[in-house]
Each structure stands twice: as structure tokens, then as C-alpha cells.
Design a protein around this motif. Structure first.
Motif, short mmCIF file in Angstrom:
data_model
loop_
_atom_site.label_atom_id
_atom_site.label_comp_id
_atom_site.label_asym_id
_atom_site.label_seq_id
_atom_site.Cartn_x
_atom_site.Cartn_y
_atom_site.Cartn_z
N SER A 117 0.83 -1.19 0.00
CA SER A 117 0.00 0.00 0.00
C SER A 117 0.88 1.26 0.00
O SER A 117 2.04 1.22 0.41
CB SER A 117 -0.90 0.00 1.24
N SER A 119 0.48 4.00 1.83
CA SER A 119 0.81 4.43 3.20
C SER A 119 1.85 3.48 3.80
O SER A 119 2.71 3.91 4.57
CB SER A 119 -0.45 4.47 4.05
N GLY A 120 1.78 2.21 3.41
CA GLY A 120 2.78 1.24 3.88
C GLY A 120 4.17 1.58 3.37
O GLY A 120 5.16 1.43 4.08
N MET A 155 -4.86 6.44 0.08
CA MET A 155 -3.58 6.19 0.76
C MET A 155 -3.29 4.71 0.98
O MET A 155 -2.14 4.34 1.19
CB MET A 155 -3.51 6.95 2.09
N ASP A 156 -4.30 3.85 0.93
CA ASP A 156 -4.02 2.43 1.13
C ASP A 156 -4.03 1.63 -0.16
O ASP A 156 -3.97 0.41 -0.15
CB ASP A 156 -5.00 1.86 2.16
#
Ligand SMILES: Nc1ncnc2c1ncn2[C@@H]1O[C@H](COP(=O)(O)OP(=O)(O)OP(=O)(O)O)[C@@H](O)[C@H]1O
Ligand SMILES: [Mg+2]
Lengths: 266, 304
Positions: A117, A119-120, A155-156
Motif C-alpha cells: 500500500s 501508506s505502507g 492512501m491504502d
């Protein structure tokens, strides 16, 4: 604030953040860099222009400690880094880069894990630096993406599913997540269409203004350099042929290659 | 003097099936693995008469450790009577003269896949776990040479990235088996496909655990009294499966790891996964003299 106002106090204190000197690098018969020196003062944006193959990316990779030159030294004026950074081992380099240097690559595949992801991807930076609280990771990743003007609703999603402009913003968020002392940008807007290019440049400018991050930006686009940089270094065949304040170099180029470059652009 | 007095009598195979040089290599690698807890040691992985992927790694370790006085227990998914467990156990006793057992308390060597018995292991017992995939970094780094560098640098950030994404996607950590765990504060290992329930049993355990992957040719160890800490976020505690409230429909045991057995009615019943413990509990209830040892868990809580 004009460039001179911003530069003036630093010229007085005179302590550069980044100092590289005598950098030479050969790949077999190819001379990628020949006796290159570079200096960047805190809060300043250094632009690097030059034709394809002139060694810009190679120099930037050295600033990110991904490659070691055949000769030359590299200093960053940070409390934890005395001495030549090229003497550091892999482990120390990784620690330093994760904490102090952010980089945005021209090719997002180099900088991002496409299947994880977005955000990850940002969180990974914080994880390397030792952050282990989920709530903090989440909040900081979100903050960095927001600062990069990334649409938070996505974001994911993995970068694989994002547009080129958004991928660059994820890279940027990852690069600034730990408030780096030095931000390196390798053609951050090349390959984006003109309107997206302008938006990404806006974001970069705003970041620079708000946080006074020291930046080195590589581009073959004089327009990008003119908008972003305070000083510019012109490279050709692995050498620095001209260096100076952006306005000065672009108004009154000295080296024939720079003259050609500036006139071709106009 | 005849030649026969100087040599051993002819035998169809070496003691314990593996030849002396193979065993010596295994012993060296086992000692190395014990010396650096959780660090994967490559080994040659010889042919044994079962297929790769069916426990050849564990079998080679057991064959190296076994002696005539050994008592072996082999379990597959918690059961001693599954075909694979039964044939490995029979093979072990045939090539070594060691005794076979189903009882955790009697065994000196326990070879297992998927489970660690519910009764506490002692310092005179060795647990051998069969591992299909020994590399905890594989899901985040397909390039094995880079993965080795990451182990060398203790560069484990990306393993938390996997947990981060589970939290984002599901609101909790869904990693069920092979939960990556930090051994002795240094190397992250995958503790073979045991459930989360079993991982805390390895922490500061009295027994030696050897983990071996035959196909991948890697073995590693958790020596006695070694820290084994599952990777967690500081604000998301490690949780074992919520089996404390379940009761085994056959033995009446509760507070142990259960298998769920779907019923025709659409519902399901639960059965103790450690099947010999269930058998012992039934025998005890019927008044037979059977000994059940101290357990790791009590009422779903790990005992200190
Ligand atoms: N790893 C490598 N192996 C061999 N040659 C290399 C390597 N990296 C760079 N070079 C060579 O070094 C020279 C400089 O390359 P570099 O990528 O720095 O150019 P550049 O200025 O960034 O060009 P562009 O504008 O096209 O990105 C080129 O001739 C390139 O082929
Ligand atoms: Mg380049």
C-alpha cells in the motif's frame, strides 16, 4: 524573500551541509564522473542540469550513498557523521540514509514497493528508523502523504494502481517522512504531463518554503531548475562546466555548452 | 586373525539410515544453529525415503539424534495416528531400534508438523519441527541473497510492513501460522506453521527446539532458555487464538488449542488438536491410571 536574502546569512556562517570533492567514477571505459566537486548550504536548493549521460544520476546516487566513487570524499555536516561518508559500511550507510536523506527517483519502481500500500511504503521508512507504534506509523504516514498533497482517500492503494503524478507524491511522502536533512530529486517531474508537472513542482516549492529542506534537484529541463533552484551546476561528459546562481548562469552563461543550452531553450 | 574380526558384520544400511558422513555434517550444522539461535544454517539435505515436502528436514535431524534408547513421538496436525506421522515413526524405530510412543511425557525426541504438544516439554526432551519455508523474509524480499544481507543487518522493518497492512486492511493482525518471531533479540525466524497459540511455548522453554527444512536445505534452532518474541506493534499486543472458552466434544478438555469440526447440521463442534492428550483425558475419566503432565496453558492463559 529573494535568493540573495536567503543566501546571505549562510554565506556569513559559511558552513555547508554537503561537501563533495574530487569525485571520479568509471564504468569500464565510460567515464561517468571526472573530478566533480559539489557544495550545498543548509536550506538551499542546488539544481543540476546537463545532457543525457553526463553523470547527473550517478552523482545523485553517490549523494544517497548507493554507489562509491573510485576517488573522492563526501561530508555531511551532521552531528553523527564525522569523516568521509564513503568510508561507512553498508549498515551504517543504510541507517544514515533512512534517517537523514530522502530521495525521489525518476523511475518510481526504484523507490517504491509497487505491490504494497502507499501508506505502507511511507511507513516502511519509519519502520527502518525503529518506529514500532501502529498508531504513530499510521498518523505519520498520513501526515507525510498530506504534506505531499496526495489524495488521502487512496492512501491504502498500492502505487501500481496510481497515476504517475500520484506515484511521485508517494515517493516524496516517503522521502520527507523522517524530515530529512537532505532531499534528493532525480528528474521528479519528467514523464508527467505539463499540468501535473506544475502541480508537483508547486508541492515541492511549498515544502521547500515551509520546511526549508535542503534539496538537490536533477533535471534536464531548465524551466524546472529555474523555478526550483537557487544555484545551478551544469554538467557535461562527467564534468562540471559551470556553476553559479541560477539567475546569473541563465542570464549570462559563460561556457559554450551552457550558452547553447540556454539559447536552445529560449 | 581373519578380516572378519577386524570389520563390522555386514548390514543393509548404516545405523539410523543416514551414513556417518551425512550425520557428522548434520551434527556440525546443529551445533552451529544452536550457537547462533534463530540463524538459518544451510546443509546438504540427503535423500531419505519420503518425498521432499513431507518432513524430510525434520526426519534428517531426528535420524541424526536418534539412539537405541530414544523414545520417539511423531505428530502431524497434533495427531499421532495420521498416515504420515505413523509411517515416519515406524521408519524411525525400524532403522534405529528406538521405542515408539504417543505420549508426550515418555518421548525423548518429538518430531512435529503444525503443533507443539499441550503438555510442557522438559529439558531432557528435544522438539524437531518440520519447516516447509524457513525464510521469514520471503514474502517481502523474493531475492534470497538480499534476504541474507537483510538478516545480517537485522533489517526487519519490512516484516512489520506486512503486519501494518494486515492492520490497515482487517483492523487486526491476521497472520495465523508461522508467525515471525525474534530469537534471542537478534534473528527473526519463522517458527514453522504452528499456530499463534504455540509460539509463546518456545519463549524461555526448557527444551531444545530444532527446526529443519529439507527442501530448502536450512536448519535453525531455539536453544533452551532463549527469548522468542513474536513481532508486534508496541500498541497492538500479541494475541493467541481465542480457544480458551471452547470445550472438546469428545474428551471434555478445555483451555487447549482446538480443531473445528463442521457438522451436518451446519454448526460445528470442537476437538482438542493434541489428540493424544484427548485420549489421555478420556482414559482418566474412565478411571484408568494415566498421567497428564503440567500444561503450558491454564484457562487460556499461558502459565509463567
Ligand atoms: N551501473 C553502471 N554501469 C555502467 N555504466 C553506467 C552505470 N551507471 C551509469 N553508467 C554510465 O555513466 C554515464 C552517466 O550516467 P548517468 O545515469 O549518471 O547519466 P544522466 O546524466 O543521469 O543521464 P540522463 O539524463 O539520461 O538520466 C552514462 O554513460 C552511463 O551509461
Ligand atoms: Mg539520470
Amino acid at each position: 524573500m529573494t535568493v540573495m536574502e536567503r543566501l546571505a546569512p549562510q554565506l556569513v556562517t559559511g558552513a555547508p551541509l554537503l561537501t563533495m570533492s574530487g569525485i571520479s567514477r568509471r564504468f569500464g571505459a565510460v567515464v561517468a564522473l571526472e573530478d566533480v566537486a559539489a557544495t550545498v548550504w543548509p536550506g538551499e536548493v542546488l539544481g543540476i542540469v546537463g545532457e543525457s549521460g553526463s553523470g547527473k544520476s550517478t552523482l545523485l546516487r553517490m549523494m544517497n550513498l548507493e554507489d562509491t566513487p573510485d576517488t573522492g570524499t563526501y561530508h555531511l555536516a551532521l552531528p553523527e557523521t564525522p569523516g568521509n561518508l564513503f568510508d561507512l559500511d553498508r549498515f551504517a550507510r543504510r541507517q544514515l540514509c533512512a534517517r537523514r536523506i530522502g530521495i525521489v527517483y525518476q523511475n518510481p519502481h526504484l523507490g517504491l514497493l509497487m505491490g504494497h500500500s502507499s501508506s505502507g511504503n511511507v511507513a516502511e521508512r519509519l519502520l527502518i528508523a525503529g518506529e514500532r507504534s501502529f498508531a504513530t506509523l499510521r498518523a505519520k504516514a498520513k501526515g507525510a502523504l498530506e504534506a505531499s498533497e496526495f489524495p488521502l482517500t487512496r492512501m491504502d492503494d498500492p502505487p501500481r494502481q496510481l497515476s504517475g503524478g500520484m506515484q511521485q507524491r508517494v515517493q516524496l511522502a516517503k522521502a520527507i517522512a523522517l524530515e530529512p536533512a537532505l532531499l534528493l530529486l532525480d528528474e521528479p517531474t519528467t514523464g508527467l504531463d505539463v499540468s501535473v508537472q506544475a502541480l508537483v513542482l508547486d508541492t515541492l516549492k511549498r515544502l521547500q518554503r515551509d520546511r526549508a529542506i535542503t534539496m538537490v534537484i536533477v533535471s534536464h529541463d531548465l524551466g524546472v531548475i529555474r523555478t526550483m533552484a537557487d544555484r545551478v551546476m551544469v554538467m557535461r561528459h562527467g564534468r562540471v562546466v559551470e556553476e553559479g546562481l541560477v539567475d546569473q548562469v541563465f542570464q549570462d552563461p559563460q561556457h559554450p555548452y551552457t550558452q547553447e543550452l540556454v539559447h536552445a531553450k529560449l | 586373525m581373519t578380516l572378519a574380526t577386524l570389520t563390522r558384520p555386514w548390514a543393509a544400511m548404516s545405523y539410523g539410515f543416514l551414513d556417518a558422513s551425512a550425520k557428522r555434517e548434520m551434527r556440525r550444522k546443529i551445533i552451529k544453529a544452536i550457537a547462533v539461535p534463530g540463524c538459518q544454517m544451510p546443509y546438504a539435505s540427503r535423500e531419505v525415503p519420503i518425498a521432499r515436502g513431507w518432513g524430510t528436514g525434520g526426519l534428517q535431524v531426528t535420524l541424526t539424534l536418534i539412539k537405541p534408547a530414544s523414545v520417539v513421538k511423531v505428530i502431524d496436525q497434533g495427531a499421532d495416528d495420521s498416515v504420515n506421522a505413523a509411517s515416519i515413526r515406524r521408519f524411525l524405530s525400524r532403522v534405529s531400534g528406538a521405542a515408539e510412543t504417543w505420549d508426550t511425557l515418555e518421548a525423548t525426541i518429538l518430531q512435529s508438523r503444525h503443533r507443539i504438544p499441550e503438555e510442557r516439554l522438559r529439558d531432557d526432551q528435544v522438539l524437531v519441527l518440520q519447516v516447509p519455508n524457513p525464510e521469514p523474509l520471503r514474502p517481502v524480499q523474493p531475492n534470497m541473497s538480499i534476504a541474507r544481507q537483510m538478516h545480517a543487518d537485522a533489517d526487519y522493518g519490512r516484516l512489520w510492513l506486512v503486519l501494518y497492512e494486515q492492520m490497515v486492511r482487517s483492523g487486526r493482525i491476521v497472520q495465523g501460522a508461522a508467525y515471525p518471531s525474534l530469537v534471542n533479540g537478534r534473528h527473526v525466524m519463522t517458527p514453522s506453521p504452528i499456530p499463534r497459540w504455540d509460539v509463546p511455548k518456545l519463549h524461555m522453554a526448557h527444551h531444545l527446539t530444532l527446526l529443519s527444512a529439507g527442501r530448502e536445505k536450512r536448519l535453525y534452532a531455539v536453544p533452551p532458555f532463549t527469548r522468542v518474541e513474536p513481532l508486534v506493534f508496541s500498541d497492538v499486543p500479541y494475541q493467541v487464538e481465542d480457544h480458551a472458552g471452547l470445550t472438546c466434544h469428545r474428551s471434555g478438555l478445555s483451555g487447549v488449542f482446538m480443531n473445528e469440526i463442521p457438522q451436518d447440521s451446519g454448526g460445528s463442534v470442537f476437538e482438542a488438536s493434541d489428540s493424544n492428550l484427548g485420549i489421555k483425558a478420556i482414559r482418566q475419566a474412565e478411571g484408568e491410571a494415566t498421567k497428564i503432565g503440567p500444561m503450558w496453558y491454564e484457562n487460556g492463559e499461558l502459565r509463567p
